[in-house]
Enzyme design. Structure first.
Site, PDB file in Angstrom:
ATOM      1  N   SER A 152       0.833  -1.198   0.000  1.00  0.00           N
ATOM      2  CA  SER A 152       0.000   0.000   0.000  1.00  0.00           C
ATOM      3  C   SER A 152       0.878   1.263   0.000  1.00  0.00           C
ATOM      4  CB  SER A 152      -0.929  -0.057   1.216  1.00  0.00           C
ATOM      5  OG  SER A 152      -1.912   0.917   1.133  1.00  0.00           O
ATOM      6  N   HIS A 361      -8.165  -5.213   0.838  1.00  0.00           N
ATOM      7  CA  HIS A 361      -6.889  -4.514   1.029  1.00  0.00           C
ATOM      8  C   HIS A 361      -6.125  -4.995   2.267  1.00  0.00           C
ATOM      9  CE1 HIS A 361      -4.282  -1.196  -0.127  1.00  0.00           C
ATOM     10  NE2 HIS A 361      -4.221  -0.802   1.125  1.00  0.00           N
TER      11      HIS A 361
END
Ligand SMILES: *[C@@H]1O[C@H](CO)[C@@H](O)[C@H](O)[C@H]1NC(C)=O
Ligand SMILES: *[C@@H]1O[C@H](CO)[C@@H](O)[C@H](O)[C@H]1NC(C)=O
Ligand SMILES: *[C@@H]1O[C@H](CO)[C@@H](O)[C@H](O)[C@H]1NC(C)=O
Length: 390
Positions: A152, A361
């Site tokens: 990320s 995620h």
């Protein structure tokens, strides 16, 4: 005194029942019977960062955490699941990065005011924290290159570094970007519309109230957080709701049930408001560009408040790259990832996790399925590059 002992007993009890709930990275590494080194280094602008290391004789590899997180993210699931341990078992010399402002990297050589200290975004992590950490690792290990893994925001700052300080391309043998974030206009962040509409007043408030650090690591709140997410908690529904609202995670059992409270207790670990605003600005401008610090002064005037600034030039990235992305990731949206892939000239492998898997995620580092879907394939790719034996 009596109360101190009582408190200590309570704390001991807490750590006993929820193992590793409030441990730091060193305690996690040692607790799982791996050797641990703690290194501290200074960036060119005086921030003091902490690197954790699981020393091995093999090639050095740096693991770079996501926003509001820390080196804990590569450890909390233990040797069977977490990447740091799996890489150490595969013979890699594992180094864990901590960006400025997180709970392990909060010091500065000077006595700065909060306003001065927190005046940074992910750009400085890419142009200052990463280069200093990489130089430190290469100098300590006497190696010429290392391997990079970023999750990320850890991928964002890699791209910033290679764009703004291209001389660092040659220090990285290969880079693995998990759920990469660069252009983020298609991100499905909950409440994004209200955040965007409120951007001007928000920024003004942050400025006026000096809210330079948000989501700081707070042991009391983190242990409350852990408590709600414990397997037997009667308020577990709240925990489920939170993970759904934040990540789109529908099935809470995709975060290992016996680890949910440990994960919950380790995030958040501290983030600068400007870093968060930087992502929001990029969402609004649809660009992967520098942070507009002028935004606070626009509040008072009626000028248009977001300018187009130069974009990070990712075509300067010359490191071979492997990307892992998922169709159901709200933050690293497929369209945005495809835009990144088109802009990068060096994507060697693209591993795409399909929609039916519903991989979100947060699961890239904290998921029960991360080992099978991410970590094992990742290590296979690295082993083919390095030819190391276990
Ligand atoms: C490199 O490492 C040596 C010790 O191995 C140390 O004395 C030296 O200061 C380091 N140099 C830099 C630039 O970090
Ligand atoms: C949630 O995931 C677990 C483990 O993968 C699975 O056994 C269960 O059926 C799933 N539940 C739902 C409602 O999809
Ligand atoms: C971006 O980087 C590439 C490769 O280094 C270079 O050819 C190009 O001129 C750069 N573009 C800009 C706008 O700086």
């Amino acid at each position: 005194m009596k109360y101190t002992i009582l408190l200590l007993l309570l704390l001991l009890d807490a750590t006993h029942t929820n193992d590793f709930v409030l441990s730091d990275s060193k305690e996690l590494i040692i607790g799982y019977n791996y050797p641990c080194e703690v290194h501290s280094l200074e960036t060119q602008d005086g921030y003091i960062l902490t690197l954790y290391r699981i020393p091995r004789k093999g090639p050095p590899i740096i693991l770079v955490h996501g926003i509001g997180d820390s080196s804990d993210s590569w450890l909390v699931l233990g040797p069977q699941h977490s990447l740091a341990f799996l890489l150490a078992d595969s013979g890699f010399d594992v180094w864990l990065f901590n960006a400025r402002g997180n709970k392990y990297s909060k010091k500065h050589v000077k006595r700065l005011s909060k306003t001065e200290y927190w005046r940074f975004t992910f750009e400085e992590m890419g142009t200052k924290d990463l280069p200093s950490s990489i130089d430190y690792i290469l100098n300590t290990t006497k190696e010429n290159v290392l391997t990079y893994v970023g999750y990320s925001q850890g991928s964002t700052i890699f791209l910033v570094m290679c764009s703004k300080r291209p001389e660092y391309n040659s220090k990285i043998k290969h880079s693995i970007l998990l759920a990469p974030v660069a252009w983020i206009h298609n991100a499905k962040f909950p409440f994004m519309d209200s955040i965007v509409n409120g951007l001007k007043p928000w920024t003004y408030l942050i400025d006026q109230l000096s809210l330079y650090e948000i989501f700081s690591s707070n042991p009391l709140r983190n242990s409350y957080h852990a408590d709600v997410c414990r397997q037997s908690s009667p308020r577990k529904m709240l925990c489920g709701l939170e993970y759904y609202l934040s990540y789109g995670l529908r099935n809470l059992s995709h975060i290992s049930p016996d680890k949910l409270s440990v994960v919950a207790s380790h995030i958040p670990a501290g983030v600068s408001s400007f870093t968060l605003l930087h992502f929001v600005q990029n969402y609004v401008t649809k660009r992967f560009q520098a942070f507009d610090y002028e935004i606070t002064s626009y509040w008072r005037s009626n000028k248009q408040y977001l300018r187009q600034l130069p974009e990070y030039n990712v075509s300067s990235v010359s490191v071979p790259i492997t990307i892992f992305a998922s169709a159901t990731d709200w933050f690293s949206d497929v369209e945005d990832v495809n835009r990144l892939r088109r802009s990068l000239g060096t994507v060697a492998n693209y591993i795409f996790i399909s929609e039916v898997v519903e991989f979100t995620h947060i699961e890239f580092v904290y998921g029960t399925r991360a080992r099978v879907l991410v970590n094992d394939p990742l290590i296979k790719i690295l082993q083919s590059l390095f030819d190391i034996k276990r």
